[in-house]
Scaffold this motif. Structure first.
Motif, PDB file in Angstrom:
ATOM      1  N   LEU A   1       0.838  -1.199   0.000  1.00  0.00           N
ATOM      2  CA  LEU A   1       0.000   0.000   0.000  1.00  0.00           C
ATOM      3  C   LEU A   1       0.872   1.248   0.000  1.00  0.00           C
ATOM      4  O   LEU A   1       0.578   2.225  -0.712  1.00  0.00           O
ATOM      5  CB  LEU A   1      -0.917  -0.006   1.223  1.00  0.00           C
ATOM      6  CG  LEU A   1      -2.045   1.033   1.240  1.00  0.00           C
ATOM      7  CD1 LEU A   1      -2.982   0.811   0.055  1.00  0.00           C
ATOM      8  CD2 LEU A   1      -2.810   0.954   2.549  1.00  0.00           C
ATOM      9  N   ALA A   2       1.958   1.250   0.771  1.00  0.00           N
ATOM     10  CA  ALA A   2       2.867   2.388   0.795  1.00  0.00           C
ATOM     11  C   ALA A   2       3.584   2.541  -0.541  1.00  0.00           C
ATOM     12  O   ALA A   2       3.881   3.661  -0.966  1.00  0.00           O
ATOM     13  CB  ALA A   2       3.885   2.225   1.919  1.00  0.00           C
ATOM     14  N   VAL A   3       3.855   1.430  -1.198  1.00  0.00           N
ATOM     15  CA  VAL A   3       4.469   1.495  -2.534  1.00  0.00           C
ATOM     16  C   VAL A   3       3.488   2.116  -3.525  1.00  0.00           C
ATOM     17  O   VAL A   3       3.856   2.971  -4.338  1.00  0.00           O
ATOM     18  CB  VAL A   3       4.885   0.084  -2.999  1.00  0.00           C
ATOM     19  CG1 VAL A   3       5.288   0.102  -4.477  1.00  0.00           C
ATOM     20  CG2 VAL A   3       6.046  -0.443  -2.159  1.00  0.00           C
TER      21      VAL A   3
ATOM     22  N   LEU B   1       2.873   9.981  -0.710  1.00  0.00           N
ATOM     23  CA  LEU B   1       3.488   9.952   0.614  1.00  0.00           C
ATOM     24  C   LEU B   1       4.795  10.735   0.664  1.00  0.00           C
ATOM     25  O   LEU B   1       5.161  11.286   1.707  1.00  0.00           O
ATOM     26  CB  LEU B   1       3.749   8.498   1.028  1.00  0.00           C
ATOM     27  CG  LEU B   1       2.514   7.628   1.270  1.00  0.00           C
ATOM     28  CD1 LEU B   1       2.921   6.185   1.518  1.00  0.00           C
ATOM     29  CD2 LEU B   1       1.699   8.161   2.445  1.00  0.00           C
ATOM     30  N   MET B   2       5.491  10.797  -0.455  1.00  0.00           N
ATOM     31  CA  MET B   2       6.805  11.431  -0.439  1.00  0.00           C
ATOM     32  C   MET B   2       6.729  12.966  -0.494  1.00  0.00           C
ATOM     33  O   MET B   2       7.743  13.632  -0.323  1.00  0.00           O
ATOM     34  CB  MET B   2       7.635  10.946  -1.627  1.00  0.00           C
ATOM     35  CG  MET B   2       7.191  11.507  -2.957  1.00  0.00           C
ATOM     36  SD  MET B   2       8.179  10.880  -4.325  1.00  0.00           S
ATOM     37  CE  MET B   2       8.297  12.344  -5.357  1.00  0.00           C
TER      38      MET B   2
ATOM     39  N   THR C   1      12.997   5.700  -4.274  1.00  0.00           N
ATOM     40  CA  THR C   1      13.339   4.580  -5.159  1.00  0.00           C
ATOM     41  C   THR C   1      13.050   3.233  -4.516  1.00  0.00           C
ATOM     42  O   THR C   1      13.463   2.196  -5.042  1.00  0.00           O
ATOM     43  CB  THR C   1      14.822   4.650  -5.563  1.00  0.00           C
ATOM     44  OG1 THR C   1      15.634   4.716  -4.377  1.00  0.00           O
ATOM     45  CG2 THR C   1      15.096   5.884  -6.411  1.00  0.00           C
ATOM     46  N   MET C   2      12.379   3.236  -3.369  1.00  0.00           N
ATOM     47  CA  MET C   2      11.930   2.016  -2.680  1.00  0.00           C
ATOM     48  C   MET C   2      13.071   1.137  -2.201  1.00  0.00           C
ATOM     49  O   MET C   2      12.927  -0.071  -2.054  1.00  0.00           O
ATOM     50  CB  MET C   2      10.972   1.224  -3.585  1.00  0.00           C
ATOM     51  CG  MET C   2       9.649   1.915  -3.809  1.00  0.00           C
ATOM     52  SD  MET C   2       8.763   1.326  -5.258  1.00  0.00           S
ATOM     53  CE  MET C   2       9.862   1.807  -6.580  1.00  0.00           C
ATOM     54  N   LEU C   3      14.228   1.759  -1.967  1.00  0.00           N
ATOM     55  CA  LEU C   3      15.335   1.022  -1.373  1.00  0.00           C
ATOM     56  C   LEU C   3      15.127   0.803   0.115  1.00  0.00           C
ATOM     57  O   LEU C   3      15.820  -0.011   0.731  1.00  0.00           O
ATOM     58  CB  LEU C   3      16.651   1.776  -1.611  1.00  0.00           C
ATOM     59  CG  LEU C   3      17.149   1.780  -3.056  1.00  0.00           C
ATOM     60  CD1 LEU C   3      18.281   2.793  -3.223  1.00  0.00           C
ATOM     61  CD2 LEU C   3      17.617   0.383  -3.461  1.00  0.00           C
TER      62      LEU C   3
END
Length: 265
Positions: free
Chosen positions: A126-128, A134-135, A189-191
């Motif tokens: 969901l956060a992705v 969100l950012m 970048t979802m790292l």
């Protein structure tokens, strides 16, 4: 790669998510001529970073779809984006006068004084999915603090030329900006699932072992004031820029008047 630190105590957030780490040696003397020519010397690096950023943008899109379905980044994508982030961070630290050594043209730089540490962890789907939304708050802070630093960066450049080093508060405040930018990029970048935070440094705790000049990153009063100044200068710059754009728009609108009515002859 793990370091043996307790991630929740040393680099965890309130939810226990581990925050990416930036290691930079403590403030040290620099060669004045490299400070004087720093950005000129880094021009080739800026070109490489620009090209890598373009590639990372498209890889991030692929990684977004992969993370949305699997709940994590594929190993290959994680390694590539992590390597690009490390490369950008090394160049950025050199450009911000945090280190004197020229960054190598290589993804792998184990001997370079600037290092980052990332950990591949599961991602909340969901956060992705809502990552772009969100950012936004972190993006605003990141843009303001960077704009503020670059507004007064020429002063730090002059100080570096005269003294051959950065004063400790300037070094700490600049490192705080560099670390927040690194953490923000890692989140985008979802790292990492950890939201970027601790712009004003880490809270000192008895169990913290000093690993580098930024690990832990402790800001004194002067450094904290500088970070606040960066934010205020960045905000002021955006307000002035918006005001100028608005005034230009109004002037342009005023200039578009109804065509004059020419009496018929």
């Amino acid at each position: 790669m793990a370091t043996g630190w307790d991630p929740q105590a040393a680099h965890g957030d309130e939810r226990g998510e581990w925050l990416p780490v930036l290691d930079i040696p403590a403030v040290a003397r620099q060669r004045r001529w490299t400070v004087l020519l720093r950005w000129l010397l880094l021009l080739p690096q800026f070109v490489v970073v620009w090209l890598l950023s373009i590639a990372a943008f498209f890889v991030t899109i692929v990684g977004w779809f992969a993370a949305l379905f699997t709940g994590r980044l594929p190993d290959g994508i994680f390694r590539f984006l992590g390597s690009v982030l490390a490369y950008r961070t090394r160049v950025g630290a050199s450009a911000m006068l945090l280190v004197d050594r020229y960054p190598p043209f290589s993804f792998s730089a184990p001997g370079y004084p600037v290092q980052i540490e990332l950990r591949a962890t599961p991602l909340n789907r969901l956060a992705v999915f809502f990552r772009l939304i969100l950012m936004i708050p972190a993006a605003i802070i990141n843009n303001l603090v960077q704009a503020g630093w670059f507004t007064v960066g020429w002063v730090f450049w002059l100080i570096g030329i005269v003294l051959g080093r950065l004063p400790a508060p300037v070094f700490a405040a600049t490192a705080a900006v560099a670390r927040y930018q690194m953490r923000f990029t890692a989140y985008v970048t979802m790292l990492t699932p950890a939201y970027p935070k601790r712009l004003f440094g880490d809270e000192p705790t008895p169990q913290d072992e000093v690993r580098s000049g930024t690990r832990p990153l402790l800001l004194d009063t002067a450094a904290t004031v500088l970070v606040v100044l960066f934010l205020l200068l960045g905000l002021a710059g955006h307000v002035v820029s918006g005001t100028v754009d608005y005034d230009d728009h109004d002037q342009a609108a005023d200039g578009v008047t109804a065509p004059a009515v020419v009496p018929a002859r």
